[in-house]
Design an enzyme around this catalytic site. Sequence first.
Site, PDB file in Angstrom:
ATOM      1  N   HIS A   1      31.566  21.753  38.189  1.00 56.94           N
ATOM      2  CA  HIS A   1      30.978  21.751  39.537  1.00 56.94           C
ATOM      3  C   HIS A   1      30.050  22.956  39.678  1.00 56.94           C
ATOM      4  O   HIS A   1      30.338  24.033  39.151  1.00 56.94           O
ATOM      5  CB  HIS A   1      32.087  21.794  40.599  1.00 56.94           C
ATOM      6  CG  HIS A   1      31.554  21.540  41.979  1.00 56.94           C
ATOM      7  ND1 HIS A   1      30.928  22.518  42.708  1.00 56.94           N
ATOM      8  CD2 HIS A   1      31.504  20.413  42.729  1.00 56.94           C
ATOM      9  CE1 HIS A   1      30.524  22.006  43.866  1.00 56.94           C
ATOM     10  NE2 HIS A   1      30.869  20.727  43.902  1.00 56.94           N
TER      11      HIS A   1
ATOM     12  N   GLU B   1      24.798  15.978  41.038  1.00 55.65           N
ATOM     13  CA  GLU B   1      24.779  16.732  42.291  1.00 55.65           C
ATOM     14  C   GLU B   1      23.652  17.755  42.256  1.00 55.65           C
ATOM     15  O   GLU B   1      23.833  18.868  41.744  1.00 55.65           O
ATOM     16  CB  GLU B   1      26.101  17.471  42.485  1.00 55.65           C
ATOM     17  CG  GLU B   1      27.296  16.563  42.557  1.00 55.65           C
ATOM     18  CD  GLU B   1      28.428  17.209  43.349  1.00 55.65           C
ATOM     19  OE1 GLU B   1      28.754  16.675  44.411  1.00 55.65           O
ATOM     20  OE2 GLU B   1      28.945  18.236  42.921  1.00 55.65           O
TER      21      GLU B   1
HETATM   22  P1  PGA Z   1      28.836  18.360  50.207  1.00 56.20           P
HETATM   23  O1  PGA Z   1      29.411  18.847  48.794  1.00 56.20           O
HETATM   24  O2  PGA Z   1      29.194  16.891  50.332  1.00 56.20           O
HETATM   25  O3  PGA Z   1      29.508  19.209  51.210  1.00 56.20           O
HETATM   26  O4  PGA Z   1      27.348  18.557  50.141  1.00 56.20           O
HETATM   27  C1  PGA Z   1      29.345  18.058  47.665  1.00 56.20           C
HETATM   28  C2  PGA Z   1      29.967  18.764  46.506  1.00 56.20           C
HETATM   29  O5  PGA Z   1      29.780  19.988  46.357  1.00 56.20           O
HETATM   30  O6  PGA Z   1      30.685  18.133  45.700  1.00 56.20           O
END
Ligand code: PGA
Length: 257
Positions: free
Chosen positions: A98, A169
């Site tokens: 992440h 992401e």
């Molecule tokens: P968010 O976070 O939905 O708050 O933008 C996503 C993540 O970091 O997995």
Amino acid sequence: MRRRKSILIGNWKMNPVTVAEAKRIFSGIKRVAAGAKRVSVIVCPSDIHLYPIALLAAKGKVALGVQDVFWEDRGFFTGQVSPAQAFDAGARFAIVGHSERRRLGDTNEQVAQKLASVVRDGMTAVLCVGELDRDRDGSYLSFLKDEITRSLSRVTAPVIGRSVLLAYEPVWEIGRRDLQAMKPQDIHETSIFLKKVLHDAYGAEVAQSVPVLYGGSVSPANAGTIVRDGGVDGLLVGRESLDPKDFGLIIKKLDGR
Ligand code: PGA
């Protein structure tokens, strides 16, 4: 051919503070997920809340995951949690790489070690990748390719096909109120690129079987459009997964209700 189920992962990060609150949120999610037919729901609480939540999750439809792991199964590693411990406490999924972990220092090589130990211990790895920002000349594409292939460098193609989910992401879209700049069309283009990376590196079968998820500012307002027009197999949700009402709405959107 039957469309495969969408995948919805809630990443609670370092929230909430109390076990009681974690249980309350989880119970709300569990209730909505009980009726879900076309979406698999996974919640990743903080490690300290995993076991009490696992007791609540028993006999329900929500699977559990952890947000990070160490790469050894046991030993003298103060403060770390191993995949084997996470599995024993009820986790079947583990997020690795992440961006918030990478910001704290996780390298691609460490992510690769973590991922290899997750799949060795019988869990599914949720590999997060994402560029810090987008440049006009497209060098973010080679950045993404590099992150994927390095993070997967310690596992074989068949293992990837069986035990890895890829979560895209874009770091610049995480933690905003709503999607700012990323259009479903951009998500679609990127997901095609990610599939191509998987195809070129590990073959057609892996590219077909690894689900690609999108994460970053997903809300009930944009979830349906992202999955429909973004060409992804599911979503990884941060903030909105802490609100059972909003997360419930996202479950329903993906379930086609
Ligand atoms: P968010 O976070 O939905 O708050 O933008 C996503 C993540 O970091 O997995």
